[in-house]
Design a protein around this motif. Structure first.
Motif, PDB file in Angstrom:
ATOM      1  N   GLY A  93      15.546  -5.883   0.867  1.00  0.00           N
ATOM      2  CA  GLY A  93      14.762  -5.208   1.898  1.00  0.00           C
ATOM      3  C   GLY A  93      13.988  -4.022   1.354  1.00  0.00           C
ATOM      4  O   GLY A  93      14.123  -3.644   0.186  1.00  0.00           O
ATOM      5  N   THR A  94      13.164  -3.470   2.227  1.00  0.00           N
ATOM      6  CA  THR A  94      12.293  -2.377   1.809  1.00  0.00           C
ATOM      7  C   THR A  94      12.337  -1.259   2.841  1.00  0.00           C
ATOM      8  O   THR A  94      12.756  -1.459   3.974  1.00  0.00           O
ATOM      9  CB  THR A  94      10.834  -2.859   1.695  1.00  0.00           C
ATOM     10  OG1 THR A  94      10.481  -3.548   2.883  1.00  0.00           O
ATOM     11  CG2 THR A  94      10.651  -3.786   0.519  1.00  0.00           C
ATOM     12  N   ASN A  95      11.868  -0.098   2.411  1.00  0.00           N
ATOM     13  CA  ASN A  95      11.707   1.039   3.322  1.00  0.00           C
ATOM     14  C   ASN A  95      10.221   1.325   3.483  1.00  0.00           C
ATOM     15  O   ASN A  95       9.398   0.714   2.817  1.00  0.00           O
ATOM     16  CB  ASN A  95      12.415   2.256   2.747  1.00  0.00           C
ATOM     17  CG  ASN A  95      13.902   2.025   2.630  1.00  0.00           C
ATOM     18  OD1 ASN A  95      14.535   1.587   3.582  1.00  0.00           O
ATOM     19  ND2 ASN A  95      14.453   2.272   1.461  1.00  0.00           N
ATOM     20  N   ALA A  96       9.924   2.278   4.344  1.00  0.00           N
ATOM     21  CA  ALA A  96       8.520   2.598   4.600  1.00  0.00           C
ATOM     22  C   ALA A  96       7.866   3.204   3.375  1.00  0.00           C
ATOM     23  O   ALA A  96       8.444   4.052   2.707  1.00  0.00           O
ATOM     24  CB  ALA A  96       8.425   3.578   5.760  1.00  0.00           C
ATOM     25  N   ASN A  97       6.651   2.771   3.081  1.00  0.00           N
ATOM     26  CA  ASN A  97       5.897   3.390   2.002  1.00  0.00           C
ATOM     27  C   ASN A  97       5.502   4.802   2.428  1.00  0.00           C
ATOM     28  O   ASN A  97       4.969   4.994   3.516  1.00  0.00           O
ATOM     29  CB  ASN A  97       4.657   2.560   1.688  1.00  0.00           C
ATOM     30  CG  ASN A  97       3.960   3.068   0.448  1.00  0.00           C
ATOM     31  OD1 ASN A  97       3.515   4.210   0.384  1.00  0.00           O
ATOM     32  ND2 ASN A  97       3.880   2.220  -0.547  1.00  0.00           N
ATOM     33  N   PRO A  98       5.761   5.808   1.586  1.00  0.00           N
ATOM     34  CA  PRO A  98       5.574   7.197   2.038  1.00  0.00           C
ATOM     35  C   PRO A  98       4.143   7.743   1.943  1.00  0.00           C
ATOM     36  O   PRO A  98       3.879   8.819   2.470  1.00  0.00           O
ATOM     37  CB  PRO A  98       6.486   7.988   1.097  1.00  0.00           C
ATOM     38  CG  PRO A  98       6.549   7.188  -0.155  1.00  0.00           C
ATOM     39  CD  PRO A  98       6.382   5.742   0.256  1.00  0.00           C
ATOM     40  N   ILE A  99       3.212   7.036   1.265  1.00  0.00           N
ATOM     41  CA  ILE A  99       1.943   7.688   0.908  1.00  0.00           C
ATOM     42  C   ILE A  99       1.135   8.166   2.116  1.00  0.00           C
ATOM     43  O   ILE A  99       0.698   9.313   2.165  1.00  0.00           O
ATOM     44  CB  ILE A  99       1.074   6.768   0.030  1.00  0.00           C
ATOM     45  CG1 ILE A  99       1.788   6.528  -1.307  1.00  0.00           C
ATOM     46  CG2 ILE A  99      -0.297   7.392  -0.230  1.00  0.00           C
ATOM     47  CD1 ILE A  99       1.080   5.623  -2.256  1.00  0.00           C
ATOM     48  N   ILE A 100       0.962   7.312   3.119  1.00  0.00           N
ATOM     49  CA  ILE A 100       0.156   7.727   4.267  1.00  0.00           C
ATOM     50  C   ILE A 100       0.829   8.894   4.989  1.00  0.00           C
ATOM     51  O   ILE A 100       0.186   9.849   5.394  1.00  0.00           O
ATOM     52  CB  ILE A 100      -0.086   6.538   5.232  1.00  0.00           C
ATOM     53  CG1 ILE A 100      -0.892   5.434   4.530  1.00  0.00           C
ATOM     54  CG2 ILE A 100      -0.787   6.991   6.510  1.00  0.00           C
ATOM     55  CD1 ILE A 100      -2.322   5.783   4.191  1.00  0.00           C
ATOM     56  N   GLY A 101       2.155   8.822   5.100  1.00  0.00           N
ATOM     57  CA  GLY A 101       2.898   9.917   5.727  1.00  0.00           C
ATOM     58  C   GLY A 101       2.746  11.226   4.966  1.00  0.00           C
ATOM     59  O   GLY A 101       2.578  12.289   5.572  1.00  0.00           O
ATOM     60  N   GLN A 102       2.778  11.130   3.622  1.00  0.00           N
ATOM     61  CA  GLN A 102       2.663  12.353   2.807  1.00  0.00           C
ATOM     62  C   GLN A 102       1.299  13.012   2.969  1.00  0.00           C
ATOM     63  O   GLN A 102       1.150  14.209   2.765  1.00  0.00           O
ATOM     64  CB  GLN A 102       2.825  12.011   1.310  1.00  0.00           C
ATOM     65  CG  GLN A 102       4.234  11.693   0.846  1.00  0.00           C
ATOM     66  CD  GLN A 102       4.238  11.096  -0.568  1.00  0.00           C
ATOM     67  OE1 GLN A 102       3.211  10.716  -1.105  1.00  0.00           O
ATOM     68  NE2 GLN A 102       5.425  11.005  -1.173  1.00  0.00           N
TER      69      GLN A 102
END
Ligand SMILES: Cc1cc2nc3c(=O)[nH]c(=O)nc-3n(C[C@H](O)[C@H](O)[C@H](O)COP(=O)(O)OP(=O)(O)OC[C@H]3O[C@@H](n4cnc5c(N)ncnc54)[C@H](O)[C@@H]3O)c2cc1C
Ligand code: SF4
Ligand code: FES
Lengths: 495, 308
Positions: free
Chosen positions: A400-409
């Protein structure tokens, strides 16, 4: 008097599909499922009952009018069938191949109550492939609208939203961080399941609609979502950046050389074509004995890629049983045929290393199913004193995967507590004009759901921009907040 | 920005300089990136269609000229091949960035900026950034010998003091960057932050040198990467008790918490394949040289025949 209905018998057996021989295909990346030819497709189309209240349509996440397309197919009106499908689904060739039909349309097909259900997915693929071969595209007469729309991410969600906005006349640009578009379809799903030629065809259809693709563009870092709206002249933006960020098991030995995520394995093999190393520069050293942890589609792809790259033994390690495995039934079946060794009810506790930092083995524990957990599945619990070691020199995590942080950052978008983008029902985010959908909103899901989300967002985007939305006329869904399908809904006559 | 300006500019190389037989500088046109880049960020480059995606720290950027500068050491197959093929006027196949979280240029008043080997160029934007924020900047740069020194002027223009260290003492002090660091810390007890960039061994040694002085030391990690967008986990590093993905959680981390031994083991991951690729590359270069000579000979013969 009710109209007299002729009773028709349908072919009892589901039309088999030709597949490559498991032994031969284990050594190459040719597509395994050969798809129906015309004769087979026509035969299978006879199995549909054309139910007056078709369950399959409701089972389809984008509500394709399935009996209508099967009927057209049966009349050899393939173009007509294509038009019916593409009214709801932009990517029939892709979805026919990768949708978990057994949980969707085929899972509820009435025929399936007593026989094998109609092979809806294979029929859909037949039509999609025919369209690619014949070069059909449904390019409506597009009336230009004075809006610039930016799409972030070129996976199925982004592609679907781009198509709908282009059809609405907008000037659409898709930004993709990788050097090639397609998202998971390109970097994740291997060619033996979804050939690149199919993705290329779908992308070229989008280009025919006027959609522009800008690869090598990392949105958030090269420019931000806010900048797109405020400085770059985009009136609306859709974010479909996928889930990304693979989970690690967090057990001892995680960082040993030879432990990698399925995403890394698949990206190296598919997008970077490491299987042709040294003709290409990206390496993918492969173990002789590979253990893949997980039993979803990603795990199946990783297992079968390792086999094709020449591993002697490929083990699948999963802590629940086959019944709970989230992968498409066909993929598990194909993996079994190809000689993958499945170890159900087995959970890794440690990856064992040698003194040079390489993997030499894995320690696992046997599991049994206990009480159901919050997901309704029975929770696996370790059996005491059942630990055992086995030899492996490569471990692949597909858990599984988690949310990609780039847009949030890089933006002020509202996120939920897991870091996924927060949206309302129409898929609008906390920033005006910015919509989101697909895995970055729901967490890892499916191609068809991502595509459906892209279309749903497009609908909201059109109403935000004040564009006429023909789709909305067809199925209003709710009226004054009342769900039209609600039980005692009655139309109110005004005046 | 003007509407409809293309976001990517096809990555033309507009300038190249060679600092030594292994170190070269490429200035690549990418106006948007030149405007977006901040100290500490990196790019991923693909030199040709069949190439690898390799991370390179942005060594400089010029928003006016619309260029970003990469300083590259030819150490592996890809970087050696690029040394031959990347000439002014050619284009990179892919260039994406700026990636990573920009360095937090803190409110430190006196900063030590340490660069060694391939870390000399990437530490420059940080030194400049600190200078622009009004901090006093002490630079420590390590080279093997005098001939390999580059960017001394650039550093001098942003450093209040610059200490060069060479292995043979041909310029500056004789010794490693750690000797330079010690010297600087003793001379300037008021240094409140350090940045060290270079090969992992050098960053590890630098962090160990500053530790007893209690000076916070940021390092920029360079693990093997594929996408650079947080999608593969190939770049994961151990920082304190946590696992971080260097491409999206970094590349800057607290050097006193980084597990450098783990990083160094993981960097050896594809050593065998790299060596094999390197060998093949060298062979193909030799082949090409041979072929060139062959062609030259033939040309010489034809000219002679023509003259006859
Ligand atoms: C190996 C594998 C096999 C799968 N098999 C199946 C299957 O058989 N059936 C099925 O239904 N589903 C399957 N799935 C799940 C399915 O692929 C996903 O649910 C779906 O692709 C999600 O689509 P998306 O558009 O949300 O994102 P993605 O397809 O992940 O696309 C997102 C794109 O955005 C790009 N991007 C990310 N961040 C940025 C940024 N900041 N700027 C620009 N671009 C960015 C990424 O590079 C990527 O190309 C599989 C997934 C994997 C990983
Ligand atoms: S439920 Fe099955 S039989 Fe009925 S219309 Fe759908 S595909 Fe045909
Ligand atoms: S390089 Fe793939 S996650 Fe960092």
């Amino acid at each position: 008097m009710a109209k007299k209905r002729t009773v028709r018998t349908i072919p009892q057996e589901r039309t088999a599909v030709r597949e490559l021989d498991p032994v031969v295909r284990g050594t190459n990346f040719e597509e395994v499922n050969c798809g129906y030819n015309e004769k087979e497709a026509l035969l299978e189309s006879e199995r549909c009952l054309f139910c007056p209240d078709p369950k399959c349509i409701a089972g389809c996440p984008v509500n394709i009018n399935i009996p209508a397309f099967i009927e057209k197919l049966g009349q050899k009106d393939y173009r007509g069938a294509y038009d019916v499908i593409t009214a709801s689904n932009l990517l029939p060739s892709v979805c026919g191949r990768v949708c978990p039909q057994e949980n969707q349309c085929e899972g509820v097909c009435v025929v399936g109550e007593s026989l094998e259900p109609v092979a809806i997915g294979r029929l859909e693929r037949f039509i999609g492939d025919r369209a690619i071969a014949e070069g059909w595209v449904n390019i409506p007469a597009i009336e230009p609208a004075p809006y610039k729309v930016g799409i972030v991410g070129s996976g199925p969600a982004g592609m679907a939203c781009a198509a709908d906005m282009a059809k609405a006349g907008c000037d659409v640009t898709v930004f993709e961080a990788f050097h090639e578009p397609g998202g998971v379809l390109r970097y994740g799903i291997p060619e033996f399941r979804l050939p690149n030629s199919v993705i290329d065809a779908e992308i070229s259809n989008l280009k025919k609609l006027g959609v522009r693709f800008e690869c090598n563009t990392l949105v958030g870092r090269l420019f931000t979502i806010e900048q797109m709206i405020e400085e770059m002249g985009y009136q609306a933006v859709f974010i479909g950046t996928g889930a990304g960020y693979p989970s690690m098991l967090n057990i001892p030995g995680d960082s040993l050389n030879g432990v990698l995520s399925a995403n890394e394995l698949l990206t190296r093999c598919n997008l970077m074509r490491a299987r042709d190393f040294p003709k290409v520069d990206t390496p993918l050293p492969l173990g002789r004995k590979v253990a893949v942890v997980g039993a979803g589609n990603t795990a199946m792809d990783a297992l079968r890629v390792c086999l094709r790259l020449g591993a002697e033994k490929v083990y699948c390690i999963y802590r629940r049983t086959k019944a709970e495995a989230p992968a498409r039934a066909e993929e598990i079946h194909h993996a079994e045929q190809e000689g993958i060794e499945f170890h159900w009810l087995t959970n890794p506790v440690e990856v064992l290393g040698d003194d040079t930092g390489n993997v030499r083995g894995m320690r696992c524990v046997r599991m049994e199913l206990g009480e159901p957990d919050s997901s309704g599945r029975r929770r696996p619990v370790p059996i005491e004193d059942s630990e055992f070691d086995f030899e492996t020199d490569q471990v692949v995590y597909a858990i599984g995967t988690n949310a990609n942080p780039i847009i949030g950052q890089t933006s002020n978008l509202g996120l939920n507590k897991w870091g996924y983008i927060q949206c309302d029902d129409s898929l609008a985010t906390s920033l005006a004009g910015v919509f989101a959908g697909g895995d970055i909103v729901t967490g890892a899901a499916t191609v068809i759901e991502a595509m459906g989300a892209g279309r749903r967002a497009a609908r909201a985007m059109k109403s935000y921009l004040g564009l006429r939305d023909d789709d909305a006329l067809e199925s209003p869904g709710t009226l004054f907040g009342i769900d039209l399908r609600e039980h005692n809904y009655a139309r109110v006559r005004i005046a | 920005m003007p509407v409809n300006e293309p976001t990517t500019s096809y990555f033309e190389i507009v300038k190249r300089e060679d600092y030594s037989d292994v170190t070269y500088m490429l200035e690549v046109s990418h106006p948007l990136m030149a405007r977006a880049a901040k100290p500490g960020q990196f790019v991923i480059v693909m030199s040709h269609e069949d190439g690898e995606r390799i991370p390179l720290t942005i060594a400089d950027f010029d928003a006016q000229k619309g260029t970003v500068t990469l300083v590259i050491q030819a150490v592996g197959k890809t970087t050696r091949e690029m040394q031959q093929t990347c000439q002014v006027g050619t284009r990179l196949y892919g260039l994406v960035g700026p990636m990573g979280i920009p360095s937090s240029l803190s409110h430190a008043t006196k900063v030590l900026c340490v660069g060694g080997g391939l870390g000399v160029a990437p530490v420059y934007p940080q030194a400049r950034g600190f200078k622009e924020l009004g901090a006093k900047v002490i630079g420590v740069l390590g080279f093997r010998n005098k001939d390999l020194v580059f960017w001394e002027d650039k550093f001098k223009s942003v450093c209040d003091e610059l200490i060069l260290c060479t292995d043979d003492g041909s310029v500056g002090i004789k010794g490693m960057v750690t000797d330079g660091i010690k010297l600087a810390l003793e001379r300037h007890p008021d240094i409140d932050e350090a940045v060290a960039i270079g090969p992992p061994v050098m960053m590890k040694a630098s962090a160990e040198t500053t530790r007893p002085f209690g000076v916070k030391t940021m390092v920029s990690l360079n693990p093997i990467m594929v996408d650079g967008t947080g999608m593969c986990g190939g770049c994961r590093v151990k920082v304190g008790e946590q696992v971080k993905f260097a491409c999206v959680d970094g590349p800057d981390f607290d050097g006193h918490l980084v597990d450098f031994d783990d990083l160094m083991v993981r960097l050896r991951r594809y050593k065998e394949e790299e060596n094999a690729a390197m060998k093949r590359f060298e062979e193909s270069c030799r082949m090409r040289d041979f072929m060139v000579t062959d062609a030259e000979v033939r040309e010489a013969i034809t000219t002679q025949m023509g003259e006859a």
